[in-house]
Design a protein around this motif. Structure first.
Motif, PDB file in Angstrom:
ATOM      1  N   TYR A 179       0.530  -1.289  -0.078  1.00 39.67           N
ATOM      2  CA  TYR A 179      -0.117  -0.123   0.062  1.00 39.67           C
ATOM      3  C   TYR A 179       0.760   1.100   0.060  1.00 39.67           C
ATOM      4  CZ  TYR A 179      -3.065   3.626   1.395  1.00 39.67           C
ATOM      5  OH  TYR A 179      -3.841   5.222   1.952  1.00 39.67           O
ATOM      6  N   ARG A 180       1.971   1.402   0.266  1.00 34.68           N
ATOM      7  CA  ARG A 180       2.714   2.303   0.824  1.00 34.68           C
ATOM      8  C   ARG A 180       3.543   2.325  -0.605  1.00 34.68           C
ATOM      9  NH1 ARG A 180       6.373   3.202   6.302  1.00 34.68           N
ATOM     10  NH2 ARG A 180       5.659   5.091   6.002  1.00 34.68           N
ATOM     11  N   ILE A 181       3.963   1.960  -1.290  1.00 31.45           N
ATOM     12  CA  ILE A 181       5.100   1.966  -2.348  1.00 31.45           C
ATOM     13  C   ILE A 181       3.544   2.253  -3.322  1.00 31.45           C
ATOM     14  CG2 ILE A 181       5.151   0.539  -4.738  1.00 31.45           C
ATOM     15  CD1 ILE A 181       6.660  -1.646  -2.139  1.00 31.45           C
ATOM     16  N   GLY A 182       2.693   2.154  -3.662  1.00 28.13           N
ATOM     17  CA  GLY A 182       1.296   1.773  -4.463  1.00 28.13           C
ATOM     18  C   GLY A 182       0.659   3.379  -4.242  1.00 28.13           C
ATOM     19  N   ARG A 183       0.672   3.951  -2.558  1.00 29.45           N
ATOM     20  CA  ARG A 183       0.739   5.538  -2.987  1.00 29.45           C
ATOM     21  C   ARG A 183       2.028   6.582  -3.207  1.00 29.45           C
ATOM     22  NH1 ARG A 183       0.335   7.672   2.581  1.00 29.45           N
ATOM     23  NH2 ARG A 183      -0.208   9.731   1.617  1.00 29.45           N
TER      24      ARG A 183
END
Length: 70
Positions: free
Chosen positions: A3-7
């Motif tokens: 999720y953090r990478i996708g943001r």
């Protein structure tokens, strides 16, 4: 973690959208210049003209994805 990478790849504001569109436009004109070198004449100019048109369509789609507050 994903999720953090996708943001990092999510466009959150119109300013970021304009930066992405600017990057697309720079790449499209560079590709158009290569087309002019590879295909001299009318064919090269037509391919050159089509590159920014694709960016206009993609930019309109990106900007339409943002809600306009009334």
């Amino acid at each position: 973690m994903f999720y953090r990478i996708g943001r990092l790849f999510t466009i959150k504001s119109k300013f970021e959208a304009f930066l992405v569109i600017y990057g697309l436009a720079c790449g499209a004109t560079e590709r158009g210049v290569h087309y002019l070198g590879k295909f001299p004449g009318l064919g090269g100019w037509m391919l050159f003209a089509l590159c920014p048109i694709a960016v206009f369509m993609a930019g309109a789609k990106i900007l339409d994805s943002f809600d306009v507050p009334d």
